[in-house]
Design a protein around this motif. Sequence first.
Motif, PDB file in Angstrom:
ATOM      1  N   HIS A 124       0.839  -1.203   0.000  1.00  7.54           N
ATOM      2  CA  HIS A 124       0.000   0.000   0.000  1.00  7.54           C
ATOM      3  C   HIS A 124       0.873   1.253   0.000  1.00  7.54           C
ATOM      4  CE1 HIS A 124      -2.626   3.155   1.639  1.00  7.54           C
ATOM      5  NE2 HIS A 124      -3.635   2.448   1.166  1.00  7.54           N
ATOM      6  N   PHE A 125       1.914   1.260   0.818  1.00  7.34           N
ATOM      7  CA  PHE A 125       2.791   2.427   0.885  1.00  7.34           C
ATOM      8  C   PHE A 125       3.513   2.644  -0.444  1.00  7.34           C
ATOM      9  CE2 PHE A 125       7.065   4.174   1.593  1.00  7.34           C
ATOM     10  CZ  PHE A 125       6.722   5.416   2.100  1.00  7.34           C
ATOM     11  N   ASN A 126       3.972   1.567  -1.086  1.00 10.41           N
ATOM     12  CA  ASN A 126       4.693   1.705  -2.348  1.00 10.41           C
ATOM     13  C   ASN A 126       3.810   2.292  -3.440  1.00 10.41           C
ATOM     14  OD1 ASN A 126       6.946   0.645  -1.142  1.00 10.41           O
ATOM     15  ND2 ASN A 126       6.714  -1.404  -2.010  1.00 10.41           N
ATOM     16  N   VAL A 127       2.504   2.049  -3.363  1.00 12.32           N
ATOM     17  CA  VAL A 127       1.583   2.565  -4.373  1.00 12.32           C
ATOM     18  C   VAL A 127       1.104   3.976  -4.028  1.00 12.32           C
ATOM     19  CG1 VAL A 127      -0.681   2.267  -5.456  1.00 12.32           C
ATOM     20  CG2 VAL A 127       0.801   0.283  -5.089  1.00 12.32           C
ATOM     21  N   PHE A 128       0.728   4.196  -2.765  1.00 13.47           N
ATOM     22  CA  PHE A 128       0.064   5.448  -2.393  1.00 13.47           C
ATOM     23  C   PHE A 128       0.968   6.412  -1.625  1.00 13.47           C
ATOM     24  CE2 PHE A 128      -3.318   2.259  -2.781  1.00 13.47           C
ATOM     25  CZ  PHE A 128      -4.119   2.886  -3.716  1.00 13.47           C
ATOM     26  N   GLY A 129       2.063   5.936  -1.060  1.00 10.13           N
ATOM     27  CA  GLY A 129       2.987   6.808  -0.359  1.00 10.13           C
ATOM     28  C   GLY A 129       2.408   7.364   0.934  1.00 10.13           C
ATOM     29  N   LEU A 130       2.956   8.485   1.351  1.00 10.02           N
ATOM     30  CA  LEU A 130       2.522   9.137   2.583  1.00 10.02           C
ATOM     31  C   LEU A 130       1.232   9.916   2.367  1.00 10.02           C
ATOM     32  CD1 LEU A 130       5.956  10.540   3.797  1.00 10.02           C
ATOM     33  CD2 LEU A 130       4.696   8.672   4.864  1.00 10.02           C
ATOM     34  N   HIS A 131       0.395   9.987   3.389  1.00  5.80           N
ATOM     35  CA  HIS A 131      -0.808  10.808   3.341  1.00  5.80           C
ATOM     36  C   HIS A 131      -0.413  12.265   3.561  1.00  5.80           C
ATOM     37  CE1 HIS A 131      -4.949  12.050   3.839  1.00  5.80           C
ATOM     38  NE2 HIS A 131      -4.604  12.659   4.950  1.00  5.80           N
ATOM     39  N   GLU A 132      -0.691  13.088   2.556  1.00  7.47           N
ATOM     40  CA  GLU A 132      -0.354  14.512   2.601  1.00  7.47           C
ATOM     41  C   GLU A 132       1.120  14.734   2.898  1.00  7.47           C
ATOM     42  OE1 GLU A 132      -3.046  16.296   5.371  1.00  7.47           O
ATOM     43  OE2 GLU A 132      -4.770  16.154   4.020  1.00  7.47           O
ATOM     44  N   GLY A 133       1.939  13.765   2.531  1.00  6.53           N
ATOM     45  CA  GLY A 133       3.382  13.906   2.647  1.00  6.53           C
ATOM     46  C   GLY A 133       3.946  13.807   4.042  1.00  6.53           C
ATOM     47  N   SER A 134       3.109  13.481   5.041  1.00  3.97           N
ATOM     48  CA  SER A 134       3.628  13.524   6.409  1.00  3.97           C
ATOM     49  C   SER A 134       3.161  12.387   7.309  1.00  3.97           C
ATOM     50  CB  SER A 134       3.240  14.856   7.063  1.00  3.97           C
ATOM     51  OG  SER A 134       1.821  14.973   7.139  1.00  3.97           O
TER      52      SER A 134
END
Length: 215
Positions: A124-134
């Motif tokens: 999930h992280f590899n696809v969507f990354g951080l929420h609002e960058g933080s």
Amino acid sequence: MNQMTEPAPTILSFAKDLPNLCSLAGLLSAMLAIYFALLGVFPAAMIGLIWAVFFDWSDGAIARRMSQRSTREKEFGGQLDSLIDIVSFGVCPAVVLLSYGDFGAGYLPGAFFIVAAGVLRLSHFNVFGLHEGSAYQGLAIDNNGIVLAALFVFEYLLDASFFAILLYITIIGLAILNVAPLRTPKLSGAWYYGVIGVTIALTLIYGWQLRNAPG
């Protein structure tokens, strides 16, 4: 006409990248943790596990200070870090649980859950990354290593059968938190020095336990 494409770099060319070397040091630490867990030498396993956490934090700290890294190096480093994380904080905790439970069949579901949760969380992280960058969605997987390394400090103070139950509950709890729809902040900056302090403290504690172990 076929367009000329730049040939892909060799695999080993990325091994000289300093953040990747740090990531591989974390993999070595995790492998040592797995090795000693299989032998039932849990203080040594916890030393390996907490150092895996330290190197996981360190590779990112180093990478952020290397502005000259290419896009490919950054992308490769991100993939490498993710793959090592599942070994360090998914597979390693699973092996610790199985070994502490003498590889009883009843411990297999807990081992599966922590690995499966880690795979799902990192995918999930590899696809969507951080929420609002933080912020992460779900508990960051390196916390699995920190929690287990801290938990085993109390292993000698508790009955083995009770600690086995506590360990199992902790593993299941971490797996749930890894995939829970909650947001946890991305910690960096001064928190890195806290990780250094915890790494040194736990290394000293488990080193003392190893030195004073019977036999």
